[in-house]
Design an enzyme around this catalytic site. Structure first.
Site, mmCIF file in Angstrom:
data_model
loop_
_atom_site.group_PDB
_atom_site.id
_atom_site.type_symbol
_atom_site.label_atom_id
_atom_site.label_comp_id
_atom_site.label_asym_id
_atom_site.label_seq_id
_atom_site.Cartn_x
_atom_site.Cartn_y
_atom_site.Cartn_z
ATOM 1 C CG ASP A 314 -3.412 0.922 0.811
ATOM 2 O OD1 ASP A 314 -3.417 -0.149 0.195
ATOM 3 O OD2 ASP A 314 -2.398 1.634 0.935
ATOM 4 C CG ASP A 503 0.205 5.016 0.941
ATOM 5 O OD1 ASP A 503 -0.498 4.049 0.594
ATOM 6 O OD2 ASP A 503 1.435 4.962 1.043
ATOM 7 C CG ASP A 507 -4.643 3.473 -2.134
ATOM 8 O OD1 ASP A 507 -5.296 2.425 -2.098
ATOM 9 O OD2 ASP A 507 -3.493 3.583 -1.660
#
Length: 609
Positions: A314, A503, A507
Site C-alpha cells: 500500500d 495499514d 487494506d
C-alpha cells in the site's frame, strides 16, 4: 527454572551417584542393587506413563519405547546399558523441558504488559480499579513506574515512556499534552492524566495479548509433517524390532544377540529429536521476532514468508508517512513567495484537511482571523475568501479552471489573487524512513515489488521513481486493490508466495487474501486481517521478519535431515551387528540434544539482527 524441572535434575543426580557407587563396589549382588536403585529413581515415572499409554491405547509413545528397551536390556544381562538408556532419556527430557521453557519465555514476556489496575480520577481523588471497569472518556492517572493500562490522549503532564515491550525500541519516548499513548507502555518519570480513547477489550494491549496467545496455534506444514511422520514411522520400527527379536532368531539362532539388536531398534525409533526440535525452531523464530517488535500469529506464516517472491505495498501510511508536507511555493512575478504563503495560510485558517494543515504549519505564524471574510469552502474544489481586502481562491484545477495552469506531477494547490493566477504550492507525502532501503534489499534478493494505491497516477509514478518499485497500480478503489492482487497471485511462480503490507481499513480484504499479510500497529481492521503485525511501524522490520523466517525454516529442515539420517544409519548398522546400545542412545538422546541446540540458533540469530 520451574519446580518440576528442578525435581527431575535432582533425580538425575541421585541416579548418577548410584551408578558411580556401582563401579566402586566389587560385590556383584550389591552392584546390581545399586543399578536397580539408579534405574528406579529416574525410571519409575517413565514406566508409569508407559503403563498409562498402554491402557489408553497409545502404546507407541516414547515412554513405552524407552521402558520396554530398558527392561529388555536388564533381562538379557545388560544392566548398565539399561540404566544408561533410561538415564540419558531422562536427561534428554529435562533438557527438552528447559529448552521449551526458555524459548517460550520471550513470548511470555509480552504477557507482562498486561496492566493489573488503572487509577481512575474521581471527584474524591483517584482510586484503583480494574482496567475493564474504565469507560471511554474517563480520566486516568498514571504515576511514575506504572504501566499505561488503556489507550488514551494525555491532557495533563509530561513524561518519558518505555515502549520496548510494545515495539522492541529501547529508546524512551518523550510525551506531553495531546500525545496519543498506547497501553502496555511504562511511565518512567512524570505524572500523567490521560483521557481514555478505547476500552480495555479493544485496547492495544488486549489486541497484542490476543495475538500472543494465538501465536503458536497455527502449525507449519513441517510441524504437521513431523506429527504424521511419527505416527507412521514409530509403528513400522516397532514391528521391525519384533521381527528382529523373535522371527529372525528362528532361522539363525542366538536369541540374545537378536533381542539386543531389537532393543537398539526400539531406542533409536523414538522420534523425540523430530517432535521436539522442529516446533522448538519455530518457537525460537516467533520469540526472536517478538523481541524485535514483530508479532507473528502462527508458525505457518514463517514458512509462507520464507517463500515470498512478490511483495506488494500500500502507499499512504505504509511506504509513506501519510502526512503531507509543503515542499515548494512557486509564485508569479506580481507577488512574492512569502505573501503567497501567507494568503494561502489565512485561507486555510479553519481547515482540517491535511494539505490545509500543512500550509498552516509551514507558515507558523499567528493568524488574525478578523482579516478573513466571505470565507466559502467548496467541497471537492477548494476555498474562496477575502483576505486583507484581496479576493483569494485556493484549490485544485477545477476551482481555477479559467486559467491555463501548469502541469504538475505532484499534489498541488493552485492560487489566484484578485482574478489573476498567482502561483501554486506543491506537497508530498513523506517517504517512511527505511522504505527505499527495503525496496532495494527486496529487489537485490530477487523479489518483485508492486504498489497498489488510490492516489492519482502521477503521484504514484513519482513514488515509483523514487523507490524503484517494479510495478504500480494507481487510482484504485478497495475492490480494485483486491482484483489487482489476484492478478499478481495468478502470475506468481510455482512454490512461491505473495506478501502484502497495508495499514488501513481498505487494506483488510487484500491483507486477508495475500499468502501472508503485514500490518502496522493501531489499525483495527488491518491488524485483524493480517498475519504479521509490525509493532513500531518501522517498515524495515519486513527485512528482519523475512530473514528470521528463512533462518527458521533452514534450521528446522537441518534438524529433520540430521535426525532421520542418523536414526536410519544406526538402524542399518544394528541389523548388521555394527551398532551397540550406546550408539542407539546417541541416535536418540544425543541427536535430540544436538537438534535442540541447533534450534536455539533461531532465537540467537534474531537477537543479532
Amino acid at each position: 527454572m520451574n519446580k518440576a524441572l528442578k525435581k527431575d535434575i535432582q533425580k538425575i543426580l541421585i541416579s548418577v551417584i548410584f551408578v558411580i557407587a556401582s563401579y566402586l563396589v566389587s560385590n556383584a549382588e550389591l552392584k546390581t542393587v545399586f543399578l536397580i536403585f539408579a534405574y528406579l529413581v529416574v525410571g519409575v515415572e517413565i514406566l508409569i506413563k508407559a503403563c498409562k499409554s498402554l491402557i489408553n491405547g497409545g502404546f507407541l509413545d516414547e515412554n513405552f519405547l524407552m521402558g520396554i528397551a530398558s527392561i529388555g536390556a536388564f533381562f538379557i544381562g545388560e544392566q548398565i546399558e539399561a540404566v544408561a538408556v533410561i538415564l540419558f532419556y531422562k536427561i534428554g527430557v529435562a533438557f527438552e523441558d528447559y529448552s521449551i521453557n526458555r524459548s517460550r519465555k520471550s513470548i511470555k514476556e509480552a504477557m507482562s504488559i498486561a496492566p493489573d489496575y488503572a487509577n481512575l480520577k474521581t471527584s474524591d481523588g483517584s482510586k484503583k480499579v480494574d482496567p475493564n471497569d474504565v469507560k471511554l472518556g474517563d480520566i486516568i492517572v498514571i504515576k511514575p513506574g506504572e504501566k499505561v493500562p488503556l489507550d488514551g490522549i494525555i491532557i495533563k503532564g509530561n513524561s518519558t515512556l518505555d515502549t520496548s515491550a510494545l515495539t522492541g525500541e529501547s529508546l524512551p519516548l518523550e510525551v506531553g499534552k495531546d500525545t496519543q499513548i498506547l497501553s502496555g507502555s511504562v511511565n518512567i518519570n512524570g505524572l500523567l492524566e490521560v483521557k481514555v480513547t478505547s476500552e480495555f477489550e479493544t485496547s492495544t494491549v488486549s489486541k497484542i495479548l490476543e495475538l500472543v496467545e494465538d501465536a503458536t496455534s497455527k502449525k507449519s506444514s513441517q510441524e504437521k509433517f513431523i506429527t504424521k511422520f511419527a505416527k507412521i514411522y514409530t509403528p513400522i520400527v516397532v514391528g521391525l524390532a519384533l521381527i528382529i527379536a523373535f522371527v529372525v532368531p528362528m532361522f539363525v539362532g542366538d536369541f540374545k544377540e537378536w533381542i539386543y539388536k531389537a532393543l537398539i531398534f526400539l531406542v533409536v525409533s523414538c522420534p523425540c529429536a523430530l517432535v521436539v526440535s522442529v516446533p522448538l525452531s519455530f518457537f525460537g523464530g516467533i520469540g526472536g521476532a517478538s523481541k524485535k517488535g514483530i508479532l507473528v500469529k502462527g508458525s505457518n506464516y514463517l514458512q509462507v514468508l520464507a517463500k515470498v517472491k512478490n511483495f506488494v505495498f500500500d502507499k499512504t501510511g505504509t511506504l509513506t508517512k501519510g502526512n503531507f508536507v509543503l515542499k515548494d511555493v512557486v509564485n508569479e512575478s506580481f507577488i512574492d513567495k512569502d505573501e503567497l504563503l501567507k494568503l494561502s495560510a489565512y485561507a486555510q485558517a479553519h481547515s482540517t484537511h491535511p494539505i490545509g494543515l500543512s500550509i498552516i504549519n509551514t507558515y507558523n505564524e499567528k493568524i488574525d482571523e478578523k482579516a478573513v471574510t466571505n470565507l466559502e469552502e467548496i467541497p471537492g474544489f477548494g476555498i474562496k475568501a477575502t483576505i486583507f481586502g484581496k479576493n483569494v481562491k485556493i484549490g485544485n484545477k477545477k476551482l481555477l479552471s479559467e486559467f491555463d495552469l501548469p502541469e504538475i506531477t505532484q499534489t498541488a494547490s493552485f492560487v489566484a489573487v484578485d482574478g489573476k493566477f498567482a502561483g501554486y504550492l506543491t506537497f508530498e507525502d513523506e517517504l517512511r524512513d527505511g522504505s527505499a532501503q527495503l525496496i532495494k534489499w527486496l529487489k537485490d534478493s530477487g523479489i518483485k515489488t508492486a504498489m497498489l494505491t488510490g492516489d492519482r497516477s502521477k503521484v504514484a509514478k513519482n513514488i515509483q521513481e523514487k523507490l524503484g518499485i517494479d510495478e504500480v497500480f494507481a487510482e484504485l478503489l478497495p475492490a480494485d486493490k483486491l482484483t489487482n492482487l489476484e492478478k499478481i497471485i495468478a502470475k506468481k511462480s510455482k512454490n512461491s508466495t505473495v506478501a502484502y503490507i497495508g495499514d488501513g481499513i481498505n487494506d483488510a480484504p487484500v491483507l486477508a487474501r495475500a499468502d501472508v499479510g503485514f500490518s502496522m500497529l493501531g489499525t483495527d481492521a488491518a491488524m485483524e486481517a493480517s498475519d504479521i503485525v509490525i509493532m513500531d511501524n518501522d517498515i524495515s522490520k519486513i527485512k528482519t521478519a523475512m530473514l528470521i523466517a528463512k533462518k527458521t525454516i533452514s534450521i528446522a529442515s537441518q534438524n529433520i535431515v540430521f535426525a532421520i539420517g542418523v536414526k536410519v544409519l544406526v538402524m542399518i548398522l544394528a541389523i548388521f551387528g555394527l551398532a551397540n546400545i550406546w550408539m542407539a542412545i546417541f541416535a536418540d538422546v544425543g541427536v535430540t540434544i544436538l537438534a535442540i541446540l541447533n534450534s536455539f540458533r533461531t532465537f540467537s540469530y534474531a537477537k543479532k539482527l
